[in-house]
Motif scaffolding. Structure first.
Motif, PDB file in Angstrom:
ATOM      1  N   ARG A  38       0.835  -1.199   0.000  1.00 37.79           N
ATOM      2  CA  ARG A  38       0.000   0.000   0.000  1.00 37.79           C
ATOM      3  C   ARG A  38       0.874   1.254   0.000  1.00 37.79           C
ATOM      4  O   ARG A  38       0.551   2.240  -0.646  1.00 37.79           O
ATOM      5  CB  ARG A  38      -0.941  -0.016   1.199  1.00 37.79           C
ATOM      6  CG  ARG A  38      -2.081  -1.002   1.039  1.00 37.79           C
ATOM      7  CD  ARG A  38      -3.010  -0.978   2.244  1.00 37.79           C
ATOM      8  NE  ARG A  38      -4.152  -1.842   2.047  1.00 37.79           N
ATOM      9  CZ  ARG A  38      -4.183  -3.127   2.357  1.00 37.79           C
ATOM     10  NH1 ARG A  38      -3.120  -3.702   2.866  1.00 37.79           N
ATOM     11  NH2 ARG A  38      -5.267  -3.834   2.149  1.00 37.79           N
ATOM     12  N   ASP A  39       1.989   1.208   0.732  1.00 37.84           N
ATOM     13  CA  ASP A  39       2.900   2.364   0.756  1.00 37.84           C
ATOM     14  C   ASP A  39       3.471   2.659  -0.621  1.00 37.84           C
ATOM     15  O   ASP A  39       3.601   3.824  -1.011  1.00 37.84           O
ATOM     16  CB  ASP A  39       4.035   2.146   1.760  1.00 37.84           C
ATOM     17  CG  ASP A  39       3.565   2.232   3.204  1.00 37.84           C
ATOM     18  OD1 ASP A  39       2.503   2.839   3.456  1.00 37.84           O
ATOM     19  OD2 ASP A  39       4.272   1.696   4.081  1.00 37.84           O
ATOM     20  N   VAL A  45       0.877   6.551  -6.832  1.00 33.76           N
ATOM     21  CA  VAL A  45      -0.427   6.979  -7.341  1.00 33.76           C
ATOM     22  C   VAL A  45      -0.953   8.219  -6.629  1.00 33.76           C
ATOM     23  O   VAL A  45      -1.568   9.075  -7.243  1.00 33.76           O
ATOM     24  CB  VAL A  45      -1.444   5.818  -7.264  1.00 33.76           C
ATOM     25  CG1 VAL A  45      -2.823   6.265  -7.691  1.00 33.76           C
ATOM     26  CG2 VAL A  45      -0.968   4.640  -8.115  1.00 33.76           C
ATOM     27  N   TRP A  46      -0.701   8.311  -5.343  1.00 38.02           N
ATOM     28  CA  TRP A  46      -1.167   9.461  -4.566  1.00 38.02           C
ATOM     29  C   TRP A  46      -0.041  10.467  -4.364  1.00 38.02           C
ATOM     30  O   TRP A  46      -0.174  11.402  -3.595  1.00 38.02           O
ATOM     31  CB  TRP A  46      -1.724   9.018  -3.208  1.00 38.02           C
ATOM     32  CG  TRP A  46      -3.179   8.641  -3.263  1.00 38.02           C
ATOM     33  CD1 TRP A  46      -4.226   9.450  -2.939  1.00 38.02           C
ATOM     34  CD2 TRP A  46      -3.746   7.399  -3.639  1.00 38.02           C
ATOM     35  NE1 TRP A  46      -5.417   8.779  -3.112  1.00 38.02           N
ATOM     36  CE2 TRP A  46      -5.144   7.501  -3.541  1.00 38.02           C
ATOM     37  CE3 TRP A  46      -3.209   6.179  -4.082  1.00 38.02           C
ATOM     38  CZ2 TRP A  46      -6.006   6.457  -3.852  1.00 38.02           C
ATOM     39  CZ3 TRP A  46      -4.062   5.142  -4.383  1.00 38.02           C
ATOM     40  CH2 TRP A  46      -5.439   5.291  -4.263  1.00 38.02           C
ATOM     41  N   ASP A  47       1.073  10.258  -5.031  1.00 30.75           N
ATOM     42  CA  ASP A  47       2.228  11.161  -4.950  1.00 30.75           C
ATOM     43  C   ASP A  47       2.664  11.401  -3.508  1.00 30.75           C
ATOM     44  O   ASP A  47       3.057  12.508  -3.136  1.00 30.75           O
ATOM     45  CB  ASP A  47       1.932  12.498  -5.638  1.00 30.75           C
ATOM     46  CG  ASP A  47       1.561  12.307  -7.109  1.00 30.75           C
ATOM     47  OD1 ASP A  47       2.226  11.490  -7.779  1.00 30.75           O
ATOM     48  OD2 ASP A  47       0.617  12.951  -7.577  1.00 30.75           O
ATOM     49  N   THR A  55      -8.740   3.739   2.108  1.00 32.43           N
ATOM     50  CA  THR A  55      -8.865   4.493   0.854  1.00 32.43           C
ATOM     51  C   THR A  55      -8.360   3.659  -0.313  1.00 32.43           C
ATOM     52  O   THR A  55      -8.987   3.614  -1.371  1.00 32.43           O
ATOM     53  CB  THR A  55      -8.082   5.825   0.939  1.00 32.43           C
ATOM     54  OG1 THR A  55      -8.637   6.611   1.990  1.00 32.43           O
ATOM     55  CG2 THR A  55      -8.151   6.595  -0.365  1.00 32.43           C
ATOM     56  N   ILE A  56      -7.224   2.998  -0.107  1.00 31.90           N
ATOM     57  CA  ILE A  56      -6.666   2.136  -1.153  1.00 31.90           C
ATOM     58  C   ILE A  56      -7.649   1.010  -1.458  1.00 31.90           C
ATOM     59  O   ILE A  56      -7.960   0.734  -2.615  1.00 31.90           O
ATOM     60  CB  ILE A  56      -5.308   1.538  -0.701  1.00 31.90           C
ATOM     61  CG1 ILE A  56      -4.324   2.619  -0.274  1.00 31.90           C
ATOM     62  CG2 ILE A  56      -4.736   0.641  -1.786  1.00 31.90           C
ATOM     63  CD1 ILE A  56      -3.838   3.509  -1.344  1.00 31.90           C
ATOM     64  N   ASP A  57      -8.151   0.360  -0.403  1.00 32.39           N
ATOM     65  CA  ASP A  57      -9.068  -0.771  -0.574  1.00 32.39           C
ATOM     66  C   ASP A  57     -10.330  -0.363  -1.337  1.00 32.39           C
ATOM     67  O   ASP A  57     -10.769  -1.077  -2.242  1.00 32.39           O
ATOM     68  CB  ASP A  57      -9.460  -1.350   0.786  1.00 32.39           C
ATOM     69  CG  ASP A  57      -8.264  -1.893   1.554  1.00 32.39           C
ATOM     70  OD1 ASP A  57      -7.208  -2.156   0.936  1.00 32.39           O
ATOM     71  OD2 ASP A  57      -8.392  -2.049   2.783  1.00 32.39           O
TER      72      ASP A  57
END
Length: 88
Positions: A38-39, A45-47, A55-57
């Motif tokens: 996720r990191d 992707v989220w810069d 949020t990722i899920d």
């Protein structure tokens, strides 16, 4: 996928992806067959903006639905992250 126009085509039809979903699928398609933490996804992707694991899920779940049968190519490694594995 058309990178310059930020359009993804699914079976020849333009997909209805948000800009973030587009960035996720672009990242996965250009870095296939590996699971990313996720990191790593947040960084790419989220810069690097701080977002929660949830949020990722949620984004992955929505993306899977939007790309239909190809959603099965997005693999989950519980407790770690996600990746795109090509169907053989």
């Amino acid at each position: 996928i058309s990178h310059n126009a930020n359009i993804v085509y699914i079976d020849g039809k333009p997909g209805d992806l948000t800009p973030r979903e587009f960035k996720i699928i672009l990242y996965f398609l250009t870095h296939r067959n590996r699971i990313y933490s996720r990191d790593e996804i947040i960084s790419e992707v989220w810069d690097g903006v701080e977002v929660s694991a949830r949020t990722i899920d949620v984004n992955m779940s929505r993306l899977r639905k939007k790309i239909g049968e190809y959603g099965d190519c997005i693999h989950t490694r519980p407790g770690f992250g996600y990746g795109f594995k090509e169907q053989i």
